[in-house]
Write a protein that holds these residues in place. Structure first.
Motif, PDB file in Angstrom:
ATOM      1  N   GLN A  10      -4.493   8.652   5.887  1.00 39.09           N
ATOM      2  CA  GLN A  10      -5.898   8.308   6.102  1.00 39.09           C
ATOM      3  C   GLN A  10      -6.767   9.560   6.143  1.00 39.09           C
ATOM      4  OE1 GLN A  10      -5.695   5.964   9.692  1.00 39.09           O
ATOM      5  NE2 GLN A  10      -5.273   4.053   8.600  1.00 39.09           N
ATOM      6  N   ASN A  11      -6.255  10.626   6.743  1.00 39.08           N
ATOM      7  CA  ASN A  11      -6.990  11.893   6.746  1.00 39.08           C
ATOM      8  C   ASN A  11      -7.117  12.449   5.332  1.00 39.08           C
ATOM      9  OD1 ASN A  11      -7.265  11.806   9.552  1.00 39.08           O
ATOM     10  ND2 ASN A  11      -5.369  12.981   9.899  1.00 39.08           N
ATOM     11  N   GLU A  12      -6.056  12.330   4.539  1.00 40.14           N
ATOM     12  CA  GLU A  12      -6.108  12.794   3.156  1.00 40.14           C
ATOM     13  C   GLU A  12      -7.122  11.996   2.348  1.00 40.14           C
ATOM     14  OE1 GLU A  12      -2.192  12.673   1.526  1.00 40.14           O
ATOM     15  OE2 GLU A  12      -1.358  14.112   2.958  1.00 40.14           O
ATOM     16  N   GLU A  13      -7.226  10.704   2.642  1.00 41.36           N
ATOM     17  CA  GLU A  13      -8.213   9.870   1.944  1.00 41.36           C
ATOM     18  C   GLU A  13      -9.637  10.322   2.273  1.00 41.36           C
ATOM     19  OE1 GLU A  13      -9.582   5.160   1.554  1.00 41.36           O
ATOM     20  OE2 GLU A  13      -7.850   5.722   2.792  1.00 41.36           O
ATOM     21  N   GLU A  14      -9.898  10.611   3.546  1.00 39.80           N
ATOM     22  CA  GLU A  14     -11.224  11.068   3.951  1.00 39.80           C
ATOM     23  C   GLU A  14     -11.538  12.435   3.337  1.00 39.80           C
ATOM     24  OE1 GLU A  14     -11.397  11.053   8.171  1.00 39.80           O
ATOM     25  OE2 GLU A  14     -11.183   8.871   8.366  1.00 39.80           O
ATOM     26  N   THR A  15     -10.557  13.327   3.330  1.00 35.87           N
ATOM     27  CA  THR A  15     -10.767  14.663   2.770  1.00 35.87           C
ATOM     28  C   THR A  15     -11.061  14.606   1.279  1.00 35.87           C
ATOM     29  OG1 THR A  15      -9.237  15.575   4.414  1.00 35.87           O
ATOM     30  CG2 THR A  15      -9.747  16.955   2.507  1.00 35.87           C
ATOM     31  N   SER A  16     -10.400  13.688   0.578  1.00 30.85           N
ATOM     32  CA  SER A  16     -10.588  13.569  -0.875  1.00 30.85           C
ATOM     33  C   SER A  16     -11.829  12.776  -1.249  1.00 30.85           C
ATOM     34  CB  SER A  16      -9.355  12.917  -1.513  1.00 30.85           C
ATOM     35  OG  SER A  16      -9.227  11.573  -1.057  1.00 30.85           O
ATOM     36  N   GLY A  17     -12.565  12.306  -0.247  1.00 31.98           N
ATOM     37  CA  GLY A  17     -13.757  11.513  -0.529  1.00 31.98           C
ATOM     38  C   GLY A  17     -13.449  10.122  -1.037  1.00 31.98           C
ATOM     39  N   GLY A  18     -12.267   9.628  -0.752  1.00 32.17           N
ATOM     40  CA  GLY A  18     -11.896   8.280  -1.154  1.00 32.17           C
ATOM     41  C   GLY A  18     -11.125   8.204  -2.452  1.00 32.17           C
ATOM     42  N   SER A  19     -10.888   9.357  -3.098  1.00 33.75           N
ATOM     43  CA  SER A  19     -10.141   9.325  -4.368  1.00 33.75           C
ATOM     44  C   SER A  19      -8.669   8.997  -4.144  1.00 33.75           C
ATOM     45  CB  SER A  19     -10.268  10.665  -5.089  1.00 33.75           C
ATOM     46  OG  SER A  19      -9.740  11.718  -4.293  1.00 33.75           O
ATOM     47  N   LYS A  20      -8.160   9.312  -2.955  1.00 33.48           N
ATOM     48  CA  LYS A  20      -6.791   8.961  -2.596  1.00 33.48           C
ATOM     49  C   LYS A  20      -6.814   7.761  -1.656  1.00 33.48           C
ATOM     50  CE  LYS A  20      -4.855  13.637  -2.958  1.00 33.48           C
ATOM     51  NZ  LYS A  20      -4.122  14.716  -2.240  1.00 33.48           N
ATOM     52  N   ASP A  21      -6.218   6.668  -2.073  1.00 34.98           N
ATOM     53  CA  ASP A  21      -6.181   5.456  -1.263  1.00 34.98           C
ATOM     54  C   ASP A  21      -4.992   5.529  -0.308  1.00 34.98           C
ATOM     55  OD1 ASP A  21      -5.830   2.790  -0.263  1.00 34.98           O
ATOM     56  OD2 ASP A  21      -7.060   2.074  -1.931  1.00 34.98           O
ATOM     57  N   ALA A  22      -5.278   5.584   0.992  1.00 36.43           N
ATOM     58  CA  ALA A  22      -4.208   5.712   1.987  1.00 36.43           C
ATOM     59  C   ALA A  22      -3.298   4.493   1.994  1.00 36.43           C
ATOM     60  CB  ALA A  22      -4.811   5.924   3.378  1.00 36.43           C
ATOM     61  N   ASN A  23      -3.878   3.295   1.844  1.00 37.95           N
ATOM     62  CA  ASN A  23      -3.067   2.075   1.876  1.00 37.95           C
ATOM     63  C   ASN A  23      -2.105   2.008   0.696  1.00 37.95           C
ATOM     64  OD1 ASN A  23      -4.267   1.046   4.249  1.00 37.95           O
ATOM     65  ND2 ASN A  23      -5.979   0.205   3.084  1.00 37.95           N
ATOM     66  N   VAL A  24      -2.605   2.391  -0.481  1.00 40.22           N
ATOM     67  CA  VAL A  24      -1.746   2.378  -1.678  1.00 40.22           C
ATOM     68  C   VAL A  24      -0.633   3.411  -1.534  1.00 40.22           C
ATOM     69  CG1 VAL A  24      -1.668   2.823  -4.154  1.00 40.22           C
ATOM     70  CG2 VAL A  24      -3.576   1.532  -3.177  1.00 40.22           C
ATOM     71  N   ALA A  25      -0.993   4.603  -1.063  1.00 44.56           N
ATOM     72  CA  ALA A  25       0.013   5.659  -0.901  1.00 44.56           C
ATOM     73  C   ALA A  25       1.063   5.261   0.121  1.00 44.56           C
ATOM     74  CB  ALA A  25      -0.674   6.959  -0.479  1.00 44.56           C
ATOM     75  N   LEU A  26       0.637   4.587   1.195  1.00 45.90           N
ATOM     76  CA  LEU A  26       1.578   4.197   2.245  1.00 45.90           C
ATOM     77  C   LEU A  26       2.565   3.154   1.749  1.00 45.90           C
ATOM     78  CD1 LEU A  26       2.278   4.552   5.285  1.00 45.90           C
ATOM     79  CD2 LEU A  26       0.767   2.608   5.743  1.00 45.90           C
ATOM     80  N   THR A  27       2.071   2.174   1.010  1.00 46.10           N
ATOM     81  CA  THR A  27       2.948   1.097   0.534  1.00 46.10           C
ATOM     82  C   THR A  27       3.854   1.535  -0.605  1.00 46.10           C
ATOM     83  OG1 THR A  27       1.170   0.320  -0.938  1.00 46.10           O
ATOM     84  CG2 THR A  27       1.344  -0.704   1.239  1.00 46.10           C
ATOM     85  N   ASN A  28       3.552   2.681  -1.237  1.00 49.12           N
ATOM     86  CA  ASN A  28       4.378   3.164  -2.347  1.00 49.12           C
ATOM     87  C   ASN A  28       5.369   4.242  -1.918  1.00 49.12           C
ATOM     88  OD1 ASN A  28       3.172   1.466  -4.221  1.00 49.12           O
ATOM     89  ND2 ASN A  28       1.600   2.955  -4.783  1.00 49.12           N
ATOM     90  N   LEU A  29       5.453   4.511  -0.635  1.00 51.13           N
ATOM     91  CA  LEU A  29       6.383   5.527  -0.151  1.00 51.13           C
ATOM     92  C   LEU A  29       7.836   5.106  -0.396  1.00 51.13           C
ATOM     93  CD1 LEU A  29       4.905   6.652   3.296  1.00 51.13           C
ATOM     94  CD2 LEU A  29       5.077   8.038   1.222  1.00 51.13           C
ATOM     95  N   THR A  30       8.697   6.104  -0.592  1.00 46.15           N
ATOM     96  CA  THR A  30      10.137   5.874  -0.665  1.00 46.15           C
ATOM     97  C   THR A  30      10.792   6.424   0.595  1.00 46.15           C
ATOM     98  OG1 THR A  30      10.578   7.997  -1.750  1.00 46.15           O
ATOM     99  CG2 THR A  30      10.053   6.109  -3.168  1.00 46.15           C
ATOM    100  N   VAL A  31      12.059   6.104   0.779  1.00 50.62           N
ATOM    101  CA  VAL A  31      12.781   6.589   1.956  1.00 50.62           C
ATOM    102  C   VAL A  31      12.815   8.115   1.957  1.00 50.62           C
ATOM    103  CG1 VAL A  31      15.007   6.642   3.132  1.00 50.62           C
ATOM    104  CG2 VAL A  31      14.171   4.502   2.149  1.00 50.62           C
ATOM    105  N   ASP A  32      13.088   8.724   0.809  1.00 41.99           N
ATOM    106  CA  ASP A  32      13.145  10.189   0.728  1.00 41.99           C
ATOM    107  C   ASP A  32      11.797  10.817   1.068  1.00 41.99           C
ATOM    108  OD1 ASP A  32      15.796  10.126   0.037  1.00 41.99           O
ATOM    109  OD2 ASP A  32      15.418  10.157  -2.130  1.00 41.99           O
ATOM    110  N   GLN A  33      10.713  10.196   0.612  1.00 39.46           N
ATOM    111  CA  GLN A  33       9.380  10.715   0.924  1.00 39.46           C
ATOM    112  C   GLN A  33       9.064  10.583   2.401  1.00 39.46           C
ATOM    113  OE1 GLN A  33       7.059   8.364  -1.811  1.00 39.46           O
ATOM    114  NE2 GLN A  33       7.191   9.882  -3.447  1.00 39.46           N
ATOM    115  N   MET A  34       9.546   9.508   3.015  1.00 44.04           N
ATOM    116  CA  MET A  34       9.368   9.350   4.456  1.00 44.04           C
ATOM    117  C   MET A  34      10.058  10.479   5.207  1.00 44.04           C
ATOM    118  SD  MET A  34       7.807   6.729   6.100  1.00 44.04           S
ATOM    119  CE  MET A  34       8.903   6.340   7.462  1.00 44.04           C
ATOM    120  N   LEU A  35      11.282  10.791   4.811  1.00 42.70           N
ATOM    121  CA  LEU A  35      12.035  11.854   5.473  1.00 42.70           C
ATOM    122  C   LEU A  35      11.387  13.216   5.253  1.00 42.70           C
ATOM    123  CD1 LEU A  35      15.684  10.695   4.625  1.00 42.70           C
ATOM    124  CD2 LEU A  35      14.493  10.476   6.812  1.00 42.70           C
TER     125      LEU A  35
END
Length: 322
Positions: free
Chosen positions: A228-253
């Protein structure tokens, strides 16, 4: 009444349960002498791997002669599947009865029981559809204000046995752990609605699972804040909800040092498999919540009053002749 946003998912689970209970008079199949055929293999061999099944050329060559020899055989049903085609009137009456049917705790428990093993089997092949249905069913129990211990007891005593056998200890523990992950996430996201998520009996094993689940939930919420902070910093170009739902286990770690340290500190393969699957369920719970949020919006992105979707507000593809 059933929440409109859950209807399609719950109906799918009902159909899945119905196929487990449908009594068809089928000619029995007898395996060759000395061989044993199991309808569903134990989940213990699945949860430690969770990798797609092998599709090598040798296995296809072994299956090909059997497929050729069986292609001209007639179906072995001794009665027709449907005695007569349903009429329009009966179909309308059935739809009205389904709309008026109340989603009781017993029905919720049955949907959890039916979808659990299918979720494990699908995950081992890389599919997540039934896992979503499992999460929706557990979430329905949460929204019905059912304590987790009570819902778990209903699942344990459910008369439906979709596996055709008694579940192993590890399978029951995994099912309860998945249910607890959903409850803990919902409690964190809805602080005003705290539903008891304890299991009733706190043993050493329960405390280990509790700590594991706590780390997964905290990591998920922390990553959500970061995105969500990255979304605010990018001015909305990065969607936090989309990025969160597309995470993989390796990316979580990678994004959570504490979760990565916990994963590296676990030497037991079964515990490591439990952690990996807890992460999967946590990520999928956020995806289900996001998809439900989208379903409760109109074409302009505004939330629909009452939380339900209607034909007038939800955009639909053009259908010729309508």
């Amino acid at each position: 009444m059933v929440h409109p946003s859950l209807r399609s998912a719950l109906q799918a689970l009902t159909v899945l349960s119905w196929f487990h209970l449908l009594p068809l008079h089928v000619t029995s199949f007898s395996p060759p002498r000395g061989q044993h055929v199991s309808s569903i293999r134990p989940v213990r061999s699945i949860i430690t791997g969770m990798i797609p099944l092998s599709h090598d050329g040798a296995s296809r060559q072994q299956q090909l002669p059997l497929a050729i020899s069986n292609r001209n055989r007639r179906p072995s049903y001794t009665i027709p599947l449907f005695a007569e085609a349903p009429t329009a009137t009966s179909t309308t009456n059935n739809i009205e009865e389904e709309e008026e049917e109340e989603l009781t705790p017993a029905i919720i428990a049955e949907m959890i029981e039916v979808s659990f093993l299918q979720s494990c089997l699908q995950l081992s092949q890389g599919y997540i559809d039934v896992l979503k249905l499992f999460i929706v069913a557990v979430k329905a129990g949460y929204e019905d204000s059912l304590p987790l211990s009570e819902l778990h007891q209903l699942v344990e005593t459910c008369p439906v046995n979709s596996a055709g056998r008694d579940l192993m200890k590890e399978e029951k523990e995994l099912r309860f752990e998945w249910m607890k992950v959903v409850y803990e996430i919902m409690n964190e996201l809805q602080p005003d609605l705290k539903i008891d998520s304890s299991g009733g009996n706190e043993s050493d094993d329960d405390n280990t699972a509790k700590n594991r689940i706590s780390e997964v939930v905290k990591a998920m919420l922390s990553i959500q804040n970061e995105l969500q902070n990255e979304e605010e910093t990018s001015g909305g170009s990065k969607d936090a909800n989309v990025a969160l739902t597309n995470l993989t286990v390796d990316q979580m770690l990678e994004r959570s040092p504490s979760l990565s340290d916990l994963n590296e500190s676990i030497s037991d393969p079964m515990e490591k498999a439990f952690l990996t699957n807890d992460i999967r369920v946590a990520m999928m719970t956020f995806r289900v919540l996001e998809e439900e949020r989208i379903c409760n919006q109109d074409a302009s992105g505004r939330a629909i009053a009452g939380g339900g979707a209607s034909e007038e507000t939800v955009p639909r593809p053009p259908i010729p002749g309508t």
